[in-house]
Design an enzyme around this catalytic site. Structure first.
Site, mmCIF file in Angstrom:
data_model
loop_
_atom_site.group_PDB
_atom_site.id
_atom_site.type_symbol
_atom_site.label_atom_id
_atom_site.label_comp_id
_atom_site.label_asym_id
_atom_site.label_seq_id
_atom_site.Cartn_x
_atom_site.Cartn_y
_atom_site.Cartn_z
ATOM 1 N N SER A 1 -0.370 27.907 -1.751
ATOM 2 C CA SER A 1 -1.077 27.074 -2.394
ATOM 3 C C SER A 1 -1.954 27.876 -3.361
ATOM 4 O O SER A 1 -2.291 28.978 -3.201
ATOM 5 C CB SER A 1 -1.892 25.998 -1.933
ATOM 6 O OG SER A 1 -3.061 26.429 -1.583
ATOM 7 N N LYS A 2 -2.478 26.980 -4.489
ATOM 8 C CA LYS A 2 -3.570 27.772 -5.238
ATOM 9 C C LYS A 2 -4.621 28.511 -4.593
ATOM 10 O O LYS A 2 -4.932 29.460 -5.148
ATOM 11 C CB LYS A 2 -4.172 26.496 -6.176
ATOM 12 C CG LYS A 2 -3.398 26.179 -7.187
ATOM 13 C CD LYS A 2 -3.948 26.728 -8.591
ATOM 14 C CE LYS A 2 -2.957 26.685 -9.689
ATOM 15 N NZ LYS A 2 -2.535 27.996 -10.240
ATOM 16 N N ARG A 3 -5.085 28.094 -3.449
ATOM 17 C CA ARG A 3 -6.180 28.796 -2.716
ATOM 18 C C ARG A 3 -5.628 30.079 -2.310
ATOM 19 O O ARG A 3 -6.457 31.135 -2.212
ATOM 20 C CB ARG A 3 -6.280 28.022 -1.215
ATOM 21 C CG ARG A 3 -7.803 27.239 -1.551
ATOM 22 C CD ARG A 3 -7.701 26.408 -0.420
ATOM 23 N NE ARG A 3 -6.573 25.400 -0.184
ATOM 24 C CZ ARG A 3 -5.977 25.029 0.999
ATOM 25 N NH1 ARG A 3 -6.523 25.698 2.047
ATOM 26 N NH2 ARG A 3 -4.991 24.250 0.964
#
Ligand code: GLU
Length: 479
Positions: A243-245
């Site tokens: 994910s974006k993280r």
């Protein structure tokens, strides 16, 4: 295989930019279709009217084109078929396989009944047995699928995971058309896969829990279900879903950072699929070798270092013209940054040198733009491992030598060799000082090639600045 010529589809929802996990699924669809001479299609699942945006649809189509994954036929826009979806829902109601549900979305009574029956959040079938008239259908209602109570379990054969079963009591009478008249994903996906004659559904494994519901709908419609292959997800380094993280996740981001579509394609196929220990594949090889048998069952961990390594390999294969085109695919701005500071011939030669060691298109661009300017020489520390009390003299001799040397690699190297031999030091002592003087650092492509491209005036100017800088430094030390 239930057909010699598969028809497969990628069915993204345009609620964001194209995620590389979805790209991997798309690639598997594409390779499977091509391997068997079948057809690879695109369907834009835009029935979530609140979250879908045309800007995302445009970006999805652009990203697929960039990756060489444009579909074989015009994409189907799911929302264009909502009337047909509605008609099919009515047909199912007319044959008693679906029913209108008048419960309020958050009906307390419904919840209490469900809890009383010990079925948690499952729908307690409140409306399943209710009679209704045509007039009732004018009142707000959802349409629910009547899950048959005949079997204990429902199973299907996944092309990657083998047999997958789900106990029927995990399913409730799920909604196929919401109160606002919009068909739900599980319903629309079946109708559209039938409409498009899809033979194999290849998608992310997060859809495994949906598959039994879809199989029940196929049965209710009297149709054969397609074959299914559920692709494991791409994971971040923590083992979570990427994910974006974890950093970049969309194709646009990778493109903008200077990754090549061919490298990203190769990387994503190899992530969780293998053919012996081969790493680099061209597309024809991938089409030839692809099979679901070699797709791993476990989630694959995304490794940016490996993608960079692979991108470097693909970069080295690029011609100058291909480089400029690839850069233009990111933005004309980057092409202009280069052509504003370098004449074409020099740029061509510099590209050949810089591509040998770069990881991304932008790294090459940034380095070449930086090299067009005299460096600031701030980081003198970096030169210290090669610095000697003869450095200044060596560089001065080289500067003088420029007047009577031809400007090509071999002549410039010979000049440097003569100077260092004469002074009784290693060539590297002078070479690293020159490299620092010209680039402001101690890593660069072939030094004497760079000097030759930079030409006499610019080289002399940078060497003089270096000599001055060392002079200042010496004064500070001496004082
Ligand atoms: N629109 C769904 C998604 O993006 C499609 C899933 C499927 O391929 O059936 O997850």
């Amino acid at each position: 295989m239930n057909t010699p010529k598969p028809r497969v589809r990628f069915a993204p929802s345009p609620t964001g930019y194209l995620h590389i996990g979805s790209v991997r699924t798309t690639i598997f669809n594409y390779l499977f279709a091509r391997h068997y001479g079948g057809t690879y299609l695109l369907r834009i699942e835009d029935t979530d009217l609140v979250r879908s945006r045309t800007e995302y649809t445009t970006a999805l189509i652009r990203s697929l084109a960039w990756l060489g994954l444009s579909p074989d036929e015009e994409p189907l826009i799911q929302s264009s078929r909502m009337d047909e979806h509605m008609q099919s829902a009515r047909d199912l109601m007319n044959t008693g396989k679906a029913y209108p549900c008048f419960c309020e979305p958050n009906d307390m009574q419904e919840k209490i009944e469900a809890l009383d029956k010990g079925i948690g959040s499952k729908y307690p079938e409140t409306c399943r047995y209710k009679e209704y008239s045509d007039a009732d259908l004018l009142k707000p209602h959802a349409i629910r699928f009547k899950v048959p109570h005949t079997a204990q379990t429902i199973s299907f054969n996944d092309m990657i995971r083998g047999k997958i079963s789900m106990p029927m009591d995990q399913l409730d009478d799920f909604i196929i058309v919401r109160r606002d008249g919009v068909p739900t994903y599980n319903f629309a996906v079946v109708l559209d896969d039938l409409f498009m004659d899809i033979t194999h559904v290849v998608r992310g494994e997060d859809h495994i829990p949906n598959t039994p519901k879809q199989i029940l709908i196929y049965e209710a419609l009297g149709k054969d279900a397609p074959d299914f292959a559920h692709i494991p997800l791409i994971l971040g380094t923590q083992g979570n879903r990427l994910s974006k993280r974890d950093g970049s996740v969309s194709v646009e981001e990778f493109r903008d950072q200077g990754f090549l579509p061919s490298a990203l394609f190769n990387y994503l196929v190899r992530l969780g699929w293998s053919h012996g220990d081969q790493e680099i594949f061209n597309r024809d090889e991938l089409i030839k070798y692809f099979s679901f048998d070699s797709v791993g069952k476990k989630g694959a961990i995304f490794d940016i270092k490996k993608l960079e390594w692979l991108n470097g390999i693909y970069l080295r294969e690029l011609t100058y013209e291909e480089f400029i085109k690839a850069l233009k695919d990111i933005s004309q701005y980057h092409v202009d940054r280069l052509t504003d500071v370098w004449p074409k011939e020099a740029l061509k030669q510099l590209f050949e040198l810089y591509k040998q060691r770069a990881k991304t298109l932008l790294e090459i661009t940034d380095d070449l733009v930086a090299f067009s300017q005299s460096p600031d020489l701030e980081n003198l520390e970096a030169l210290m491992p090669w610095y000697s009390d003869k450095t200044l003299l060596l560089v001065e001799s080289f500067l003088e030598g420029l007047d009577y040397t031809e400007f090509n690699h071999d002549a410039l190297l010979a000049l440097a060799r003569d100077i260092t031999t004469e002074a009784g030091v290693k060539l590297v002592t002078l070479a690293q000082a020159l490299r620092f003087a010209l680039t402001g650092g101690v890593n660069s492509p072939s030094l004497f090639e760079l000097v030759a491209i930079l030409g006499k005036d610019h080289t002399a100017e940078r060497l003089q600045r270096f000599i001055q800088r060392i002079g200042q430094e010496k004064r500070i030390v001496d004082e």
